[in-house]
Design an enzyme around this catalytic site. Structure first.
Site, PDB file in Angstrom:
ATOM      1  N   LYS A  11       0.809  -1.221   0.000  1.00 49.68           N
ATOM      2  CA  LYS A  11       0.000   0.000   0.000  1.00 49.68           C
ATOM      3  C   LYS A  11       0.843   1.272   0.000  1.00 49.68           C
ATOM      4  O   LYS A  11       0.562   2.204  -0.744  1.00 49.68           O
ATOM      5  CB  LYS A  11      -0.820   0.010   1.292  1.00 49.68           C
ATOM      6  CG  LYS A  11      -2.272   0.114   1.136  1.00 49.68           C
ATOM      7  CD  LYS A  11      -3.001   0.070   2.502  1.00 49.68           C
ATOM      8  CE  LYS A  11      -2.231  -0.412   3.680  1.00 49.68           C
ATOM      9  NZ  LYS A  11      -2.251   0.432   4.852  1.00 49.68           N
ATOM     10  N   ARG A  87      -9.625   3.031   9.380  1.00 50.38           N
ATOM     11  CA  ARG A  87      -9.264   1.687   9.822  1.00 50.38           C
ATOM     12  C   ARG A  87     -10.342   1.071  10.688  1.00 50.38           C
ATOM     13  O   ARG A  87     -10.255  -0.098  11.038  1.00 50.38           O
ATOM     14  CB  ARG A  87      -7.991   1.780  10.664  1.00 50.38           C
ATOM     15  CG  ARG A  87      -6.746   1.197  10.025  1.00 50.38           C
ATOM     16  CD  ARG A  87      -5.642   1.339  11.061  1.00 50.38           C
ATOM     17  NE  ARG A  87      -4.441   0.637  10.736  1.00 50.38           N
ATOM     18  CZ  ARG A  87      -3.476   1.104   9.964  1.00 50.38           C
ATOM     19  NH1 ARG A  87      -3.626   2.246   9.339  1.00 50.38           N
ATOM     20  NH2 ARG A  87      -2.373   0.403   9.790  1.00 50.38           N
ATOM     21  N   ARG A 126      10.977  -7.194   5.905  1.00 46.31           N
ATOM     22  CA  ARG A 126      11.343  -5.766   5.830  1.00 46.31           C
ATOM     23  C   ARG A 126      11.966  -5.249   7.124  1.00 46.31           C
ATOM     24  O   ARG A 126      12.668  -4.239   7.110  1.00 46.31           O
ATOM     25  CB  ARG A 126      10.145  -4.908   5.408  1.00 46.31           C
ATOM     26  CG  ARG A 126       9.118  -4.668   6.478  1.00 46.31           C
ATOM     27  CD  ARG A 126       7.903  -3.890   5.972  1.00 46.31           C
ATOM     28  NE  ARG A 126       6.942  -3.744   7.056  1.00 46.31           N
ATOM     29  CZ  ARG A 126       5.750  -3.193   6.933  1.00 46.31           C
ATOM     30  NH1 ARG A 126       5.359  -2.733   5.771  1.00 46.31           N
ATOM     31  NH2 ARG A 126       4.951  -3.087   7.971  1.00 46.31           N
ATOM     32  N   ARG A 128      10.997  -3.605   9.909  1.00 44.09           N
ATOM     33  CA  ARG A 128      10.765  -2.302  10.513  1.00 44.09           C
ATOM     34  C   ARG A 128      10.717  -2.465  12.027  1.00 44.09           C
ATOM     35  O   ARG A 128      10.453  -3.559  12.520  1.00 44.09           O
ATOM     36  CB  ARG A 128       9.424  -1.748   9.991  1.00 44.09           C
ATOM     37  CG  ARG A 128       9.350  -0.249   9.955  1.00 44.09           C
ATOM     38  CD  ARG A 128       8.092   0.201   9.224  1.00 44.09           C
ATOM     39  NE  ARG A 128       6.872  -0.140   9.960  1.00 44.09           N
ATOM     40  CZ  ARG A 128       5.651  -0.038   9.455  1.00 44.09           C
ATOM     41  NH1 ARG A 128       5.480   0.352   8.214  1.00 44.09           N
ATOM     42  NH2 ARG A 128       4.601  -0.357  10.193  1.00 44.09           N
ATOM     43  N   ARG A 139      -1.465  -6.865  14.494  1.00 45.08           N
ATOM     44  CA  ARG A 139      -1.945  -5.929  13.471  1.00 45.08           C
ATOM     45  C   ARG A 139      -2.808  -6.639  12.442  1.00 45.08           C
ATOM     46  O   ARG A 139      -3.829  -6.120  12.011  1.00 45.08           O
ATOM     47  CB  ARG A 139      -0.770  -5.232  12.778  1.00 45.08           C
ATOM     48  CG  ARG A 139       0.027  -4.321  13.701  1.00 45.08           C
ATOM     49  CD  ARG A 139       0.562  -3.097  13.002  1.00 45.08           C
ATOM     50  NE  ARG A 139       1.479  -3.397  11.921  1.00 45.08           N
ATOM     51  CZ  ARG A 139       2.776  -3.626  12.094  1.00 45.08           C
ATOM     52  NH1 ARG A 139       3.308  -3.592  13.306  1.00 45.08           N
ATOM     53  NH2 ARG A 139       3.549  -3.875  11.074  1.00 45.08           N
TER      54      ARG A 139
END
Ligand code: ADP
Length: 185
Positions: A11, A87, A126, A128, A139
């Protein structure tokens, strides 16, 4: 425009390209919150713990934050791509109310669709700071609980377009522009 999709769906990357393509502002609520954490503002201090635990910052904080930003002249004239908002159902209702106040309308809500197994792998890769295994799981389950129902909310309003997010970045981008151009025509 609104873009929805699981965390790790691509996204963020696609949103930057879309905003450039359509000359609109890219408003990522995740980026806004991370910047606030970095700067150590009051908002940042409230958000940091929640974000690291993979939770959601309260609607009472998020809705006014977005309402204030979308009323600015750059967005009023050039439009906005909302990334990470709404959200929750309350945020969706908040969005509807703020747009009505401003005399603006949504063009499209894109569901960038990537299966759970694939996004989990991508997020682990990734690395993070808030991408611990626990936070990722939290999440993703919050997404299924709170955000996935918004797909129906947008579909009921005739705004939803689902785009396959698997494949090369350029290929996904073409699918996205096709969906948007079709809607704007
Ligand atoms: P991700 O898609 O991986 O969750 P984001 O950059 O969209 O990444 O968001 C990072 C974090 O910021 C979220 O996990 C959440 O804690 C917080 N956040 C972002 N947008 C919202 C929102 N609209 N409502 C509540 N919390 C949000």
């Amino acid at each position: 425009m609104v873009i929805l999709g699981r965390q790790g769906s691509g996204k963020g990357t696609q949103s930057l390209r879309l905003a450039a393509q359509y000359g609109c502002v890219h408003l990522s609520t995740g980026d806004v919150l991370r910047a606030a954490v970095e700067e150590g503002t009051e908002l940042g201090r409230q958000a940091a713990g929640i974000m690291n635990a993979g939770g959601l910052v309260g609607d009472d904080v998020m809705i006014p934050l977005v309402a204030e930003r979308v009323a600015k002249p750059d967005i009023m004239s050039g439009g906005v791509l909302l990334d990470g908002f709404p959200r929750t159902a309350d945020q969706a209702n908040g969005l509807e109310a703020m747009l009505a106040d401003l005399g603006q309308e949504l063009t499209i809500a894109i569901n960038l669709d990537v299966p759970v197994e694939e996004v989990t792998e991508r997020m682990m890769a990734r690395g993070r700071e808030d991408d611990t295994e626990e936070a990722i799981a939290r999440r993703l389950s919050l997404y299924e609980e709170q955000t996935a129902p918004l797909l129906d909310w947008f579909a009921e309003r005739g705004l939803l377009a689902t785009v396959d997010g698997l494949g090369e970045e350029d290929q996904v981008f073409s699918r996205l522009t096709e969906a948007i151009d079709g809607r704007m025509a």
